[in-house]
Structure formats: C-alpha cells, structure tokens
Design a protein around this motif. Structure first.
Motif, short mmCIF file in Angstrom:
data_model
loop_
_atom_site.label_atom_id
_atom_site.label_comp_id
_atom_site.label_asym_id
_atom_site.label_seq_id
_atom_site.Cartn_x
_atom_site.Cartn_y
_atom_site.Cartn_z
N GLY A 55 73.56 71.41 104.98
CA GLY A 55 74.15 70.66 105.89
C GLY A 55 74.47 71.61 107.18
O GLY A 55 74.17 72.86 107.24
N SER A 56 75.17 71.16 108.04
CA SER A 56 75.32 71.85 109.28
C SER A 56 76.31 73.14 109.19
O SER A 56 77.38 73.09 108.58
N ARG A 58 77.86 73.69 111.64
CA ARG A 58 78.97 73.72 112.74
C ARG A 58 80.11 72.99 112.48
O ARG A 58 81.09 72.61 113.08
N GLY A 90 80.17 76.46 107.80
CA GLY A 90 80.13 75.18 107.73
C GLY A 90 79.72 74.54 106.35
O GLY A 90 80.68 74.91 105.41
N GLY A 152 73.17 67.29 108.90
CA GLY A 152 73.00 68.53 109.60
C GLY A 152 72.23 68.29 110.75
O GLY A 152 71.84 67.06 111.07
N GLY A 153 71.72 69.36 111.37
CA GLY A 153 71.00 69.40 112.61
C GLY A 153 69.32 69.33 112.15
O GLY A 153 68.92 69.17 110.93
N THR A 156 68.84 71.46 108.70
CA THR A 156 68.82 70.68 107.61
C THR A 156 67.64 69.52 107.52
O THR A 156 67.07 69.30 106.22
#
Length: 236
Positions: A55-56, A58, A90, A152-153, A156
């Motif tokens: 996962g992110s 951030r 995160g 996530g980004g 992820t």
C-alpha cells in the motif's frame, strides 16, 4: 535560473556514455545483483509462512486504511502467519506495527534517494535493504503465501500486476490475493471487465484470481479459507 533537483537528475540520466563504459558497468552490475539475491535468500529462508501487505507510503496514522492495515496484520499473526512489508512508512509501517511483538514482522526496504527509510516496527534481523526493485519483487513473491493489497500508487499496482501475471501464466502456484477497499478498487475492476475482458485481453477466470473486501475480518478470512480448503498448516 537555478536548476532544481529533478532537472539535475534528468540531466544525469541522459548523460552520454561510451559503449565500452556501458558494457563494463553492466558486467560488474551482475555481481551486485547476484549478491542481493544470495543475501535475500539466506535471510528469508527461515521466516516461515508469511503474508505480504502492500500500500501507499503516503498514508498517515489517521487514515482509515492505515488503521485497517494495522488490524489486518495483527489478525494475520493470530492465524499463524508472519507479515512482510516494504519496510517503509505509510501502509508498510502499519503492517509492521500490527505484527510487531505478535508474529514475525519483516521489512524489505528499497534504497531510494529521498523517500524511504525503515519503520521502527520491523524486527531486528528482518530489515533487509535492496538496491534493485526486481530482486525485492522476487523476495515478495517467493516468500509470501498471500498478498493483501491496500490502496496505493504505481508501486502497489506494480506488485499486484506482477503477482496476477505470474499466477495467470502458471509461473508460480496460486495464492490468495485480497484487495482492500471496494471504493478504491472498483474503478480498476470495472476497467478489467469493460475493457480487458471485453477486448479478449484476459479471460473470465482471471477475475477470480483476487477478492475485493472492505474490512479486516473478511481479508483475513479469505486467506484462512484458502489454506483451510487444502488442509495446509501455517503454524510456525
């Protein structure tokens, strides 16, 4: 005008090298890559059954998905698994936090210039650094019995796509993949169905390679049910 950091990095990345320089650098890189694989294999060989949580980096402590990742990791340890994360902040931190002191809490960190560092919840001896993303990705797949994928980004999505591709092509055995957060993931699922499936780029059965859930209990229950079905013990 003063160059910003990104401009300097771009200029360096486009710097011209002679062909001899490229060949020499690539040849020595092979040994660094081999070293990372050997070190990773040696450290991961004795970890026992684990689930990776992605996962992110951030998302902060007050985010609902951060809190859910802590809960999922704790519940995963209660059914006999350790937890692997990317080792950073995160969602990675949340995963290690939930497992810390309850089961094995492993962090596979990637060296990045400005962004990532080990979180405080990775167990001593299981904080492993990597220079190469592809070596790190091998460790996630090779030593995980399941993936829990939080919002996530690009990173992820990269891990998710890697696992789906390897299972789809029978390069690895199937394991449970759980996507947490229907509000976040439904757009991607719609695209899978209305574009990839419609165009014949994936098969209907490929949509069964993962499960979308909205809470910690359902995420862990899906992983447990997968292994209960085959009467596989996951206790350390």
């Amino acid at each position: 005008m003063t160059e910003n950091r990104d401009d300097k990095r771009l200029k360096e990345s486009f710097r011209q090298k002679t062909w001899d320089e490229t060949i020499t650098k690539d040849s020595w890189m092979v040994f660094r890559i081999m070293s990372e694989f050997v070190d990773g294999y040696e450290k991961m060989a004795s970890i026992g059954p684990c689930v990776s949580i992605f996962g992110s980096a951030r998302l902060k402590e007050d985010n609902m998905y951060y809190k859910m990742a802590v809960d999922i990791a704790r519940k995963i340890t209660e059914i006999g698994f350790g937890v692997i994360s990317g080792g950073g902040p995160g969602i990675m931190e949340a995963a290690n936090k939930g497992a810390h002191g309850k089961g094995k809490s492993i962090g596979l960190n990637i060296d990045l210039p400005f962004e990532q560092h080990f979180n405080q919840y990775v167990d001593k001896g299981y904080a492993i650094n990597f220079d190469y993303f592809f070596v790190r990705k091998v460790m996630f797949v090779k030593y995980s019995q399941g993936f829990v994928v939080m919002p996530g980004g690009f990173g992820t999505l990269d891990e998710l796509s890697e696992a789906l591709t390897l299972i789809q092509t029978n390069k690895i055995g199937r394991f449970p993949i759980v996507l947490v957060g229907s509000e976040f993931w439904n757009g991607l699922l719609d695209w899978f169905t209305t574009t990839l499936l419609k165009e014949g780029l994936i098969a209907e059965r490929d949509l069964s390679l993962f499960r979308i859930v909205d809470n910690a209990d359902d995420a862990v229950a899906h992983i447990k049910a997968f292994y209960d079905k085959y009467s596989v013990s996951v206790n350390f």
